[in-house]
Design a protein around this motif. Structure first.
Motif, PDB file in Angstrom:
ATOM      1  N   GLU A  79       3.348  -1.473  -2.621  1.00 22.54           N
ATOM      2  CA  GLU A  79       4.519  -1.002  -2.174  1.00 22.54           C
ATOM      3  C   GLU A  79       4.577  -1.750  -1.114  1.00 22.54           C
ATOM      4  N   ALA A  80       3.354  -2.293  -0.791  1.00 23.43           N
ATOM      5  CA  ALA A  80       3.260  -3.193   0.849  1.00 23.43           C
ATOM      6  C   ALA A  80       3.390  -4.720   0.330  1.00 23.43           C
ATOM      7  N   VAL A  81       2.331  -4.524  -0.974  1.00 23.63           N
ATOM      8  CA  VAL A  81       2.034  -6.279  -1.071  1.00 23.63           C
ATOM      9  C   VAL A  81       3.301  -6.817  -2.302  1.00 23.63           C
ATOM     10  N   GLY A  82       4.304  -5.431  -2.687  1.00 27.88           N
ATOM     11  CA  GLY A  82       5.584  -6.085  -3.345  1.00 27.88           C
ATOM     12  C   GLY A  82       5.254  -6.575  -4.792  1.00 27.88           C
ATOM     13  N   LYS A  83       4.159  -5.683  -5.828  1.00 27.28           N
ATOM     14  CA  LYS A  83       3.653  -5.930  -6.521  1.00 27.28           C
ATOM     15  C   LYS A  83       3.651  -5.229  -7.542  1.00 27.28           C
TER      16      LYS A  83
ATOM     17  N   THR B 215      -1.162  -4.604  -8.489  1.00 29.33           N
ATOM     18  CA  THR B 215      -1.794  -4.465  -7.347  1.00 29.33           C
ATOM     19  C   THR B 215      -3.620  -3.591  -7.364  1.00 29.33           C
TER      20      THR B 215
ATOM     21  N   GLN C  32       0.664   2.787  -1.582  1.00 29.48           N
ATOM     22  CA  GLN C  32       1.510   2.889  -0.299  1.00 29.48           C
ATOM     23  C   GLN C  32       1.012   0.908  -1.263  1.00 29.48           C
TER      24      GLN C  32
ATOM     25  N   THR D 207      -1.472  -8.684   3.862  1.00 27.73           N
ATOM     26  CA  THR D 207      -1.638  -7.254   4.107  1.00 27.73           C
ATOM     27  C   THR D 207      -2.399  -6.156   3.458  1.00 27.73           C
TER      28      THR D 207
ATOM     29  N   ASP E 247      -0.390 -14.131   1.471  1.00 30.33           N
ATOM     30  CA  ASP E 247       0.219 -13.240   2.227  1.00 30.33           C
ATOM     31  C   ASP E 247      -0.297 -11.267   1.320  1.00 30.33           C
ATOM     32  N   GLU E 248      -0.052 -11.924   0.197  1.00 26.88           N
ATOM     33  CA  GLU E 248      -0.614 -10.491  -0.239  1.00 26.88           C
ATOM     34  C   GLU E 248      -1.805  -9.911   0.164  1.00 26.88           C
TER      35      GLU E 248
END
Length: 147
Positions: A27-31, A36, A24, A53, A49-50
């Motif tokens: 997915e939230a940080v897009g990596k 992650t 999760q 988040t 931003d990562e």
């Protein structure tokens, strides 16, 4: 401000408290999942931003988000031979199969190494009738020695 080590411990505690999974968070940080996880355990710097988040999802404050952005001192072992059973087994794999891996890299690619910088990692569980298996993929760019 928290250190990267303190932030990593805060992440572990927050995961238990919130029930948020590594997947999760990724997915939230897009990596990717492995990147992650490593970043939140202090091995990579995250972008602003990562970091924000991840901190929000884990219900951690701005100090944690700032720590996630710090440049790390890479390497997570406290001793030359790890004592954690999971990490020790990976150490054992390298002890037993390291020379074989080296020989096969040299035979198939030439005189060089696998990069740990230009690198991808995947860990997954695979069902097997004899007992589930763990598949670890180490995918590093080949770097030839240049003489």
């Amino acid at each position: 401000m928290l250190s990267k080590h303190e932030a990593a411990e805060a992440v572990r505690q927050a995961k238990v408290k919130t029930g948020v999974t590594w997947a999760q968070l990724a997915e939230a940080v897009g990596k990717p999942l492995a990147w992650t996880t490593a970043a939140l355990l202090g091995q990579h710097p995250m972008g602003k931003d990562e970091a924000a988040t991840a901190a929000a999802l884990l219900e951690l404050g701005d100090d944690a988000a700032l720590a996630f952005q710090l440049q790390p001192s890479r390497g997570a072992l406290d001793a030359a031979v790890p004592v954690d059973p999971t990490i020790y087994r990976l150490y054992e794999v390298v002890q037993v199969y390291g020379p074989t891996i080296k020989e096969l890299i040299h035979e198939q690619c030439g005189d060089g190494i696998m990069s740990a910088i230009n690198f991808r990692l995947d860990v997954r569980r695979v069902p097997d009738p004899a007992g589930d298996r763990v598949v670890i993929t180490l995918d590093g760019k080949y770097l030839p020695y240049q003489w």
